[in-house]
Write a protein that holds these residues in place. Structure first.
Motif, PDB file in Angstrom:
ATOM      1  N   LEU A 309      -5.170   1.614  -4.132  1.00 50.55           N
ATOM      2  CA  LEU A 309      -4.741   2.212  -2.861  1.00 50.55           C
ATOM      3  C   LEU A 309      -3.342   1.770  -2.449  1.00 50.55           C
ATOM      4  O   LEU A 309      -2.672   2.439  -1.669  1.00 50.55           O
ATOM      5  CB  LEU A 309      -5.708   1.802  -1.738  1.00 50.55           C
ATOM      6  CG  LEU A 309      -6.993   2.596  -1.566  1.00 50.55           C
ATOM      7  CD1 LEU A 309      -7.674   2.171  -0.280  1.00 50.55           C
ATOM      8  CD2 LEU A 309      -6.717   4.100  -1.529  1.00 50.55           C
ATOM      9  N   HIS A 310      -2.912   0.623  -2.969  1.00 50.65           N
ATOM     10  CA  HIS A 310      -1.645   0.033  -2.545  1.00 50.65           C
ATOM     11  C   HIS A 310      -0.484   1.000  -2.722  1.00 50.65           C
ATOM     12  O   HIS A 310       0.395   1.126  -1.866  1.00 50.65           O
ATOM     13  CB  HIS A 310      -1.401  -1.275  -3.308  1.00 50.65           C
ATOM     14  CG  HIS A 310      -0.338  -2.123  -2.690  1.00 50.65           C
ATOM     15  ND1 HIS A 310       1.002  -1.836  -2.813  1.00 50.65           N
ATOM     16  CD2 HIS A 310      -0.405  -3.240  -1.929  1.00 50.65           C
ATOM     17  CE1 HIS A 310       1.704  -2.745  -2.157  1.00 50.65           C
ATOM     18  NE2 HIS A 310       0.880  -3.607  -1.606  1.00 50.65           N
ATOM     19  N   LYS A 311      -0.490   1.692  -3.868  1.00 53.27           N
ATOM     20  CA  LYS A 311       0.619   2.617  -4.185  1.00 53.27           C
ATOM     21  C   LYS A 311       0.752   3.693  -3.108  1.00 53.27           C
ATOM     22  O   LYS A 311       1.834   4.162  -2.810  1.00 53.27           O
ATOM     23  CB  LYS A 311       0.348   3.303  -5.535  1.00 53.27           C
ATOM     24  CG  LYS A 311       0.481   2.365  -6.697  1.00 53.27           C
ATOM     25  CD  LYS A 311      -0.015   3.028  -7.980  1.00 53.27           C
ATOM     26  CE  LYS A 311      -0.939   2.077  -8.715  1.00 53.27           C
ATOM     27  NZ  LYS A 311      -2.128   2.637  -9.273  1.00 53.27           N
ATOM     28  N   LEU A 312      -0.356   4.055  -2.525  1.00 51.01           N
ATOM     29  CA  LEU A 312      -0.363   5.159  -1.565  1.00 51.01           C
ATOM     30  C   LEU A 312      -0.248   4.692  -0.122  1.00 51.01           C
ATOM     31  O   LEU A 312       0.508   5.237   0.675  1.00 51.01           O
ATOM     32  CB  LEU A 312      -1.682   5.915  -1.755  1.00 51.01           C
ATOM     33  CG  LEU A 312      -1.780   7.282  -1.126  1.00 51.01           C
ATOM     34  CD1 LEU A 312      -0.774   8.220  -1.765  1.00 51.01           C
ATOM     35  CD2 LEU A 312      -3.189   7.820  -1.323  1.00 51.01           C
ATOM     36  N   LEU A 313      -0.991   3.618   0.213  1.00 49.35           N
ATOM     37  CA  LEU A 313      -1.129   3.243   1.623  1.00 49.35           C
ATOM     38  C   LEU A 313      -0.563   1.866   1.956  1.00 49.35           C
ATOM     39  O   LEU A 313      -0.626   1.430   3.109  1.00 49.35           O
ATOM     40  CB  LEU A 313      -2.618   3.261   2.017  1.00 49.35           C
ATOM     41  CG  LEU A 313      -3.322   4.613   1.916  1.00 49.35           C
ATOM     42  CD1 LEU A 313      -4.815   4.456   2.155  1.00 49.35           C
ATOM     43  CD2 LEU A 313      -2.747   5.597   2.924  1.00 49.35           C
ATOM     44  N   GLY A 314      -0.027   1.175   0.934  1.00 47.13           N
ATOM     45  CA  GLY A 314       0.448  -0.185   1.193  1.00 47.13           C
ATOM     46  C   GLY A 314      -0.724  -1.173   1.181  1.00 47.13           C
ATOM     47  O   GLY A 314      -1.824  -0.843   0.720  1.00 47.13           O
ATOM     48  N   ASP A 315      -0.473  -2.368   1.687  1.00 47.84           N
ATOM     49  CA  ASP A 315      -1.475  -3.442   1.608  1.00 47.84           C
ATOM     50  C   ASP A 315      -2.629  -3.194   2.581  1.00 47.84           C
ATOM     51  O   ASP A 315      -2.433  -3.182   3.797  1.00 47.84           O
ATOM     52  CB  ASP A 315      -0.787  -4.778   1.928  1.00 47.84           C
ATOM     53  CG  ASP A 315      -1.707  -5.955   1.645  1.00 47.84           C
ATOM     54  OD1 ASP A 315      -2.883  -5.725   1.274  1.00 47.84           O
ATOM     55  OD2 ASP A 315      -1.249  -7.103   1.793  1.00 47.84           O
ATOM     56  N   CYS A 316      -3.827  -3.000   2.049  1.00 45.67           N
ATOM     57  CA  CYS A 316      -5.004  -2.748   2.903  1.00 45.67           C
ATOM     58  C   CYS A 316      -5.951  -3.935   2.860  1.00 45.67           C
ATOM     59  O   CYS A 316      -7.107  -3.842   3.308  1.00 45.67           O
ATOM     60  CB  CYS A 316      -5.761  -1.510   2.425  1.00 45.67           C
ATOM     61  SG  CYS A 316      -4.774  -0.017   2.374  1.00 45.67           S
ATOM     62  N   SER A 317      -5.497  -5.064   2.282  1.00 41.11           N
ATOM     63  CA  SER A 317      -6.444  -6.149   2.044  1.00 41.11           C
ATOM     64  C   SER A 317      -6.944  -6.818   3.330  1.00 41.11           C
ATOM     65  O   SER A 317      -7.953  -7.513   3.305  1.00 41.11           O
ATOM     66  CB  SER A 317      -5.858  -7.185   1.081  1.00 41.11           C
ATOM     67  OG  SER A 317      -4.624  -7.647   1.579  1.00 41.11           O
ATOM     68  N   GLN A 354     -15.187   3.330   0.134  1.00 41.11           N
ATOM     69  CA  GLN A 354     -15.481   4.654  -0.448  1.00 41.11           C
ATOM     70  C   GLN A 354     -14.196   5.388  -0.828  1.00 41.11           C
ATOM     71  O   GLN A 354     -14.157   6.114  -1.815  1.00 41.11           O
ATOM     72  CB  GLN A 354     -16.308   5.479   0.550  1.00 41.11           C
ATOM     73  CG  GLN A 354     -17.722   4.953   0.686  1.00 41.11           C
ATOM     74  CD  GLN A 354     -18.428   5.509   1.914  1.00 41.11           C
ATOM     75  OE1 GLN A 354     -17.794   5.822   2.926  1.00 41.11           O
ATOM     76  NE2 GLN A 354     -19.750   5.608   1.831  1.00 41.11           N
ATOM     77  N   LEU A 355     -13.145   5.162  -0.043  1.00 41.56           N
ATOM     78  CA  LEU A 355     -11.869   5.818  -0.354  1.00 41.56           C
ATOM     79  C   LEU A 355     -11.295   5.282  -1.674  1.00 41.56           C
ATOM     80  O   LEU A 355     -10.891   6.061  -2.545  1.00 41.56           O
ATOM     81  CB  LEU A 355     -10.864   5.601   0.792  1.00 41.56           C
ATOM     82  CG  LEU A 355      -9.470   6.178   0.570  1.00 41.56           C
ATOM     83  CD1 LEU A 355      -9.516   7.684   0.308  1.00 41.56           C
ATOM     84  CD2 LEU A 355      -8.556   5.903   1.768  1.00 41.56           C
ATOM     85  N   TYR A 356     -11.282   3.940  -1.835  1.00 43.00           N
ATOM     86  CA  TYR A 356     -10.713   3.452  -3.105  1.00 43.00           C
ATOM     87  C   TYR A 356     -11.614   3.813  -4.272  1.00 43.00           C
ATOM     88  O   TYR A 356     -11.158   4.043  -5.384  1.00 43.00           O
ATOM     89  CB  TYR A 356     -10.321   1.964  -3.048  1.00 43.00           C
ATOM     90  CG  TYR A 356     -11.401   0.910  -3.126  1.00 43.00           C
ATOM     91  CD1 TYR A 356     -12.290   0.824  -4.191  1.00 43.00           C
ATOM     92  CD2 TYR A 356     -11.483  -0.087  -2.142  1.00 43.00           C
ATOM     93  CE1 TYR A 356     -13.245  -0.162  -4.264  1.00 43.00           C
ATOM     94  CE2 TYR A 356     -12.444  -1.090  -2.208  1.00 43.00           C
ATOM     95  CZ  TYR A 356     -13.326  -1.120  -3.268  1.00 43.00           C
ATOM     96  OH  TYR A 356     -14.274  -2.101  -3.352  1.00 43.00           O
TER      97      TYR A 356
END
Ligand SMILES: Cc1cc2nc3c(=O)[nH]c(=O)nc-3n(C[C@H](O)[C@H](O)[C@H](O)COP(=O)(O)O)c2cc1C
Length: 445
Positions: A309-317, A354-356
């Protein structure tokens, strides 16, 4: 117009398969990405199924990055075999299947590339193909004495000249140049030897190539790259194009566009075959196929999912993986792609996990989960509606992915008269139904 030709099929092998969790699957061997026997097993399975070719993508760097931190060591995208070396080893162990490898025009010299693929064509008896790419990854620059990747236009400028030089070198020797007449002592006919003497902005290459005309006349040229200069390069030179369309309408429009461009280069529609990537997850029943997919999905490590997801939305951690999605403003990026992804995810009430799972599970490739007939229905529709000339099959995990396709889908395609029962020719070029290559000097008389 109703089609009477047959689908072309390639097997694309990337390490253990295209699913991010392939290496963790209980039935795969986690070290298979560098194990020759594993590749041999898969390629032989594809040859038994009468696939046209096996294809190896490549990059000259560890291209995955450690974002978020701690994710890279959980990815199997760190080591792989050098593709031409691997194909040269596979050549004598196989007989019919085409052997296609990727080499970048940005981080190679044309003489090297011309020579390597010519040698592979000789070794394999006419089954070599070169996938021409300009490289997408900045990381490769750092391994080639550069601080930055060449920009897109510069890469394609270099690529055009690169392909001209390679094809020029491949025509160094006309057919029959090597008489090797022990009686007279003449080894080759000098009239049939040609020095290229190329002098251009990027390359100065004298030639001739240290390889006689190859069994295919020259190796098959494959192109992967969808931009305007990418399409023009394909129209001018490619025998085969790998694409990555998801949607039928987009694939049809790409197909029509590329075939239309050929006339300007003195070529006809049949001179180029277009193969989109396709990821089948197949079972004897729909439930079995769904279970196979779920097994893989459950193995996606959260860090690997977040890296995806990082490539698309940045850091979601920092977000709760199992809560409803945070508002758009909470994410680091607001590109149109990011907004579209979030909007779609909200419509489906997806959590971050679920998104990732949904993005990582597809690996950016069109995927169909179902029975052999379900998969064949999709392939048939795309083929009959002129969205493609065949498919580059990208199995989720190896060797099961190719075994399932061979067991469930191939017989279904044959029943529908869409796929061969025997190889038609001796070389990859012949099996693809391409015209023989005519050496430019023989052509001029
Ligand atoms: C189906 C497909 C396969 C590709 N395979 C590779 C590859 O193996 N290695 C690589 O460096 N780039 C690969 N690329 C990327 C191309 O190198 C190209 O640089 C990139 O798509 C950007 O060019 P474009 O803007 O013309 O699409 C691939 C692209 C597509 C569409």
């Amino acid at each position: 117009v109703a089609r009477t030709d047959k689908m072309k099929l390639g097997l694309s092998i990337r390490r253990l398969g295209y699913h991010v969790a392939a290496w963790r699957h209980p039935e795969t061997r986690a070290d298979c990405g560098e194990d020759f026997e594993c590749f041999l097993t898969s390629v032989r399975a594809a040859e038994r199924a009468k696939f046209d070719m096996v294809f190896l993508a490549d990059g000259l760097a560890v291209r995955a990055v450690d974002e978020p931190r701690g994710s890279l060591c959980r990815s199997n995208e760190n080591v792989e075999l050098e593709p031409l070396t691997l194909l040269a080893a596979l050549a004598p162990m196989t007989k019919h299947i085409g052997l296609v490898a990727t080499s970048s025009t940005t981080y190679n010299e044309p003489y090297h590339v011309a020579r390597r693929y010519a040698s592979l064509d000789h070794i394999s008896g006419g089954r070599a193909g070169w996938n021409v790419v300009t490289s997408w990854s900045e990381m490769e620059a750092l391994n080639f004495s550069r601080e930055k990747h060449l920009d897109h236009n510069a890469r394609y400028d270099r690529a055009r000249e690169f392909v001209d030089v390679v094809t020029g070198l491949w025509d160094s020797w006309e057919s029959g140049a090597f008489v090797r007449d022990k009686q007279s002592g003449v080894f080759y006919d000098p009239v049939k030897s040609h020095v290229l003497n190329h002098k251009g902005p990027h390359f100065q290459v004298r030639g001739p190539l240290t390889s006689s005309r190859t069994p295919q006349g020259r190796p098959v040229i494959v192109q992967a790259g969808d931009s305007e200069p990418g399409r023009e390069l394909a129209a001018a030179h490619a025998d085969l194009v790998y694409t990555n369309d998801y949607v039928l309408a987009a694939a049809k429009s790409y197909y029509a566009d590329l075939k239309d461009r050929l006339a300007r280069h003195g070529r006809v529609a049949d001179d180029v075959k277009i193969l989109p990537g396709f990821q089948p997850i197949v079972g004897a029943t729909r439930q079995e196929a769904r279970d196979k997919f779920d097994t893989l999905q459950m193995l996606i490590d959260p860090m690997t999912g977040l890296a995806n997801l990082h490539k698309l939305l940045g850091d979601c951690s920092g977000f709760d993986l199992d809560a409803p999605l945070p508002p758009d403003a909470a994410f680091e990026t607001s590109t149109s792609n990011a907004r579209k992804t979030l909007e779609l995810a909200r419509q489906q009430n997806l959590t971050l996990r679920q998104l990732y799972q949904s993005t990582a599970g597809k690996a950016g490739i069109r995927q169909v989960i179902g029975t052999g007939a379900d998969v064949a229905d999709e392939l048939e529709q795309w083929f009959l509606e002129y969205a493609c000339d065949g498919f580059n099959i990208c199995p989720s995990h190896m060797p099961h992915g190719i075994d399932d396709f061979a067991e469930f889908v191939v017989p279904e395609l044959r029943r529908r008269n869409l796929f061969r029962t025997e190889y038609e020719g001796r070389t990859l070029r012949e099996n693809l139904g391409l015209r023989p290559h005519v050496n430019r000097y023989e052509c001029d008389g």
